[in-house]
Write an enzyme that holds these catalytic residues in place. Structure first.
Site, PDB file in Angstrom:
ATOM      1  CG  ASN A 156      -0.337  -0.064   2.505  1.00  0.00           C
ATOM      2  OD1 ASN A 156       0.731  -0.639   2.677  1.00  0.00           O
ATOM      3  ND2 ASN A 156      -0.957   0.565   3.473  1.00  0.00           N
ATOM      4  N   GLY A 232       2.100  -5.858   7.403  1.00  0.00           N
ATOM      5  CA  GLY A 232       1.174  -6.538   6.494  1.00  0.00           C
ATOM      6  C   GLY A 232      -0.055  -6.978   7.258  1.00  0.00           C
ATOM      7  CD  GLU A 254       4.195  -1.355  13.507  1.00  0.00           C
ATOM      8  OE1 GLU A 254       3.007  -0.989  13.612  1.00  0.00           O
ATOM      9  OE2 GLU A 254       5.075  -1.055  14.341  1.00  0.00           O
ATOM     10  CB  CYS A 288      -2.476   0.032   8.307  1.00  0.00           C
ATOM     11  SG  CYS A 288      -1.148   1.231   8.562  1.00  0.00           S
ATOM     12  CD  GLU A 469       8.289  -0.805  12.650  1.00  0.00           C
ATOM     13  OE1 GLU A 469       7.735  -0.049  11.840  1.00  0.00           O
ATOM     14  OE2 GLU A 469       8.709  -1.940  12.349  1.00  0.00           O
TER      15      GLU A 469
HETATM   16  P1  NAD Z   1       0.208  -9.318   3.315  1.00  0.00           P
HETATM   17  O1  NAD Z   1       0.270  -9.780   4.718  1.00  0.00           O
HETATM   18  O2  NAD Z   1      -0.526 -10.124   2.333  1.00  0.00           O
HETATM   19  O3  NAD Z   1       1.679  -9.153   2.722  1.00  0.00           O
HETATM   20  C1  NAD Z   1       2.652  -8.342   3.320  1.00  0.00           C
HETATM   21  C2  NAD Z   1       4.027  -8.839   2.919  1.00  0.00           C
HETATM   22  O4  NAD Z   1       4.225 -10.145   3.463  1.00  0.00           O
HETATM   23  C3  NAD Z   1       4.241  -8.991   1.420  1.00  0.00           C
HETATM   24  O5  NAD Z   1       5.561  -8.645   1.095  1.00  0.00           O
HETATM   25  C4  NAD Z   1       3.996 -10.474   1.210  1.00  0.00           C
HETATM   26  O6  NAD Z   1       4.620 -10.983   0.053  1.00  0.00           O
HETATM   27  C5  NAD Z   1       4.605 -11.052   2.459  1.00  0.00           C
HETATM   28  N1  NAD Z   1       4.110 -12.396   2.830  1.00  0.00           N
HETATM   29  C6  NAD Z   1       2.916 -12.971   2.540  1.00  0.00           C
HETATM   30  N2  NAD Z   1       2.855 -14.218   3.042  1.00  0.00           N
HETATM   31  C7  NAD Z   1       4.044 -14.445   3.672  1.00  0.00           C
HETATM   32  C8  NAD Z   1       4.587 -15.561   4.387  1.00  0.00           C
HETATM   33  N3  NAD Z   1       3.909 -16.695   4.550  1.00  0.00           N
HETATM   34  N4  NAD Z   1       5.829 -15.434   4.911  1.00  0.00           N
HETATM   35  C9  NAD Z   1       6.532 -14.298   4.762  1.00  0.00           C
HETATM   36  N5  NAD Z   1       6.074 -13.222   4.083  1.00  0.00           N
HETATM   37  C10 NAD Z   1       4.831 -13.288   3.549  1.00  0.00           C
HETATM   38  O7  NAD Z   1      -0.342  -7.831   3.379  1.00  0.00           O
HETATM   39  P2  NAD Z   1      -0.673  -6.858   2.147  1.00  0.00           P
HETATM   40  O8  NAD Z   1      -1.949  -7.304   1.534  1.00  0.00           O
HETATM   41  O9  NAD Z   1       0.534  -6.708   1.304  1.00  0.00           O
HETATM   42  O10 NAD Z   1      -0.872  -5.477   2.921  1.00  0.00           O
HETATM   43  C11 NAD Z   1      -2.079  -5.065   3.444  1.00  0.00           C
HETATM   44  C12 NAD Z   1      -2.127  -5.299   4.925  1.00  0.00           C
HETATM   45  O11 NAD Z   1      -1.039  -4.625   5.558  1.00  0.00           O
HETATM   46  C13 NAD Z   1      -3.359  -4.742   5.593  1.00  0.00           C
HETATM   47  O12 NAD Z   1      -3.834  -5.661   6.544  1.00  0.00           O
HETATM   48  C14 NAD Z   1      -2.864  -3.480   6.277  1.00  0.00           C
HETATM   49  O13 NAD Z   1      -3.613  -3.031   7.366  1.00  0.00           O
HETATM   50  C15 NAD Z   1      -1.508  -3.884   6.681  1.00  0.00           C
HETATM   51  N6  NAD Z   1      -0.672  -2.712   6.921  1.00  0.00           N
HETATM   52  C16 NAD Z   1      -0.305  -2.401   8.205  1.00  0.00           C
HETATM   53  C17 NAD Z   1       0.468  -1.275   8.451  1.00  0.00           C
HETATM   54  C18 NAD Z   1       0.906  -0.897   9.839  1.00  0.00           C
HETATM   55  O14 NAD Z   1       1.843  -0.122   9.960  1.00  0.00           O
HETATM   56  N7  NAD Z   1       0.294  -1.402  10.890  1.00  0.00           N
HETATM   57  C19 NAD Z   1       0.866  -0.471   7.390  1.00  0.00           C
HETATM   58  C20 NAD Z   1       0.464  -0.817   6.100  1.00  0.00           C
HETATM   59  C21 NAD Z   1      -0.294  -1.955   5.880  1.00  0.00           C
END
Ligand code: NAD
Length: 488
Positions: A156, A232, A254, A288, A469
């Site tokens: 995002n 994520g 996060e 997020c 963080e």
């Molecule tokens: P996601 O969890 O699908 O992916 C995030 C990252 O993790 C990607 O690089 C992905 O390739 C990797 N990943 C996926 N499966 C994995 C595994 N089994 N092992 C290791 N790595 C793996 O999330 P997304 O769809 O890319 O992002 C959206 C999500 O992120 C939303 O839930 C959002 O709220 C959250 N987010 C949180 C923050 C925060 O600071 N709290 C900031 C931005 C986004």
């Protein structure tokens, strides 16, 4: 055809200071056209192994540099990214679907600032010392970098969130292996091209591109990567905790949010309405920290709703490269379908959709007909237990409901599994302090949204994360502390 494939942008992994091709590749789409425009390495164990090896080899030299030397390199990197700000912003907008305006004013400036901020903050940490006179002892602490840090970031805010991890990790003297989202890899690859010029030694920053299941998991499972900083979804975080458990890794997580906005009768609506529109729909609602549950006190409920919907209808959705556009495309076809399905579920449950998806029509420019667009969508008459009020949708969908008392709204705001960010709108000073104190949320913004001081902790409670963080918090995460006792 060959001619077509030649036009594609092809990324390579960055390992030990060199770009290296991969044996297989993934397609990456331009969300605003639906076309494949880029090929991203589909890395796995082998590539991660090479990157970790390079990071390990670079650690002794990098970790023994003084904070000042590292600080100067981080500042140089910030200058180089800033020099190419427009090219980075164009690339981020094309890769992610976000508006060029957002990329120019938020994503890339913040990526630059992340390096400048940690270049500065690393110079100002102090360790602790205590005296125990009766024992003839003094105690003091030392902090040292941990080793190879594994950094995993989402799609995002691609460069913004990746640099929020890289900057503190290397400022503290760690070396890193980063894995950006397979859907948004381009700006990380562009940044790699600047590392040598900035003076970052080979192997200090390695970037491995690919999916979470293959490349991400190989990094999480690697025995020589003692810490993982992940941003994520909550679901992925659970998997990462499980996979890293056998190695007892240090984790910073996060995660998602289901963020409430609480609007009291005495709120200044001229400030609250435009800010709540942004907090609901900025970056297509794909932040997020975005608001997705708006609780409005009964006395102003109908006025708020009328004005909020009228303003949302003015938002222009379309080609992200058009600087007059307010909202671009969602990240992928699958994600667009998922976000739309929530609106349908809400309708099936008897909720009302006041504007946007399924209610208004969206006219797109000819080049964008196959892009992943939807209109800002406002839902009302929805129950607190409904999935639209409980689950993270992560798109331009927000729910508006009425409340009566302070006590009631605190309880309802807290009644989700997440606890990341909340906004409170009121001109009563006592009330904003009281409510902020009781909300289960890592961040509470009163009468504003997304105003951040990077010195202070960032992160979520409950299912929104583990750890924080920020200047001090990131320093603590990315270093190992030791307590030393000297008897004289
Ligand atoms: P996601 O969890 O699908 O992916 C995030 C990252 O993790 C990607 O690089 C992905 O390739 C990797 N990943 C996926 N499966 C994995 C595994 N089994 N092992 C290791 N790595 C793996 O999330 P997304 O769809 O890319 O992002 C959206 C999500 O992120 C939303 O839930 C959002 O709220 C959250 N987010 C949180 C923050 C925060 O600071 N709290 C900031 C931005 C986004």
């Amino acid at each position: 055809t060959m001619a077509h494939s030649k036009a594609l942008l092809v990324l390579e992994n960055f390992i030990a200071g060199k770009f290296v091709p991969c044996s297989s590749y993934l397609n990456s789409y331009n969300p605003s056209t639906g076309d494949v425009y880029c090929r991203v390495p589909d890395s796995g164990k082998e590539e991660v192994e090479a990157a970790v090896k390079a990071a390990k080899a670079a650690f002794p030299i990098w970790s023994s540099k003084s904070p000042l030397e590292r600080s100067q390199i981080l500042n140089k990197l910030a200058d180089l990214i800033e020099h190419d700000l427009e090219a980075f912003a164009q690339a981020e907008s094309k890769d992610q679907g976000k508006t060029i305006t957002f990329a120019r004013t938020v994503d890339i400036p913040r990526a630059v600032y992340n390096f400048r901020f940690f270049a500065s903050s690393i110079l100002h940490h102090t360790t602790e010392c205590t005296e125990m006179a009766t024992m003839g002892c003094v105690h003091y602490t030392l902090r040292a970098p941990v080793g190879v840090a594994g950094l995993i970031s989402p799609w995002n805010l691609p460069l913004y969130l990746l640099t929020w991890k890289i900057a503190p990790a290397i400022a503290c003297g760690n070396t890193v292996v980063a894995k950006p989202s397979e859907m948004t890899s381009v700006t990380a690859w562009m940044m790699c091209k600047l590392l040598e010029k900035a003076g970052v030694p080979h192997g200090v920053v390695n970037v491995v591109f690919g999916t979470g299941a293959k490349a991400g998991e190989a990094l999480v499972c690697h025995p020589d990567v003692p810490l993982i900083s992940f941003t994520g979804s909550t679901l992925t975080a659970q998997r990462i905790m499980e996979k890293s458990a056998p190695h007892c890794k240090r984790l910073s997580l996060e995660l998602g949010g289901k963020n409430p906005a609480i609007v009291f009768d005495d709120a200044d609506l001229s400030q609250c309405i435009p800010t709540t529109l942004r907090s609901s729909f900025a970056n297509q609602g794909e932040i997020c920290l975005c608001t997705s549950r708006i609780f409005v006190q009964r006395g102003i409920y109908s006025e708020f709703l009328k004005r909020f919907v009228a303003e949302a209808k003015k938002w222009k959705v379309g080609n992200p490269s058009d600087p007059t556009v307010d909202m671009g495309a969602l990240i992928s076809k699958e994600h667009l379908e998922k976000v739309r399905s929530y609106v349908k579920k809400a309708q099936a449950e008897g909720a009302r959709v006041l504007c946007g998806e399924g209610v208004d029509s969206l006219a797109l420019p000819t080049g964008n007909q196959k892009g992943y667009f939807m209109l800002p969508t406002i839902i009302t008459e929805v129950k607190d237990e409904s999935c639209c009020m409980q689950e993270e949708i992560f798109g331009p969908v927000t729910c508006v409901v009425a409340f009566d008392t302070e006590e009631e709204v605190i309880e309802r705001a807290n009644s989700v599994k997440y606890g990341l960010a909340a906004t409170v709108w009121s001109s009563n000073v006592g009330r904003v302090h009281r409510v902020a104190q009781r909300l289960q949320s890592g961040l509470v913004w009163t009468n504003c949204w997304l105003v951040r001081d990077l010195n202070l902790p960032f992160g979520g409670m409950k299912a929104s994360g583990i750890g924080r963080e920020g200047a001090k918090d990131s320093y603590e995460f990315f270093t190992e502390v030791k307590t030393i006792t000297i008897k004289h």
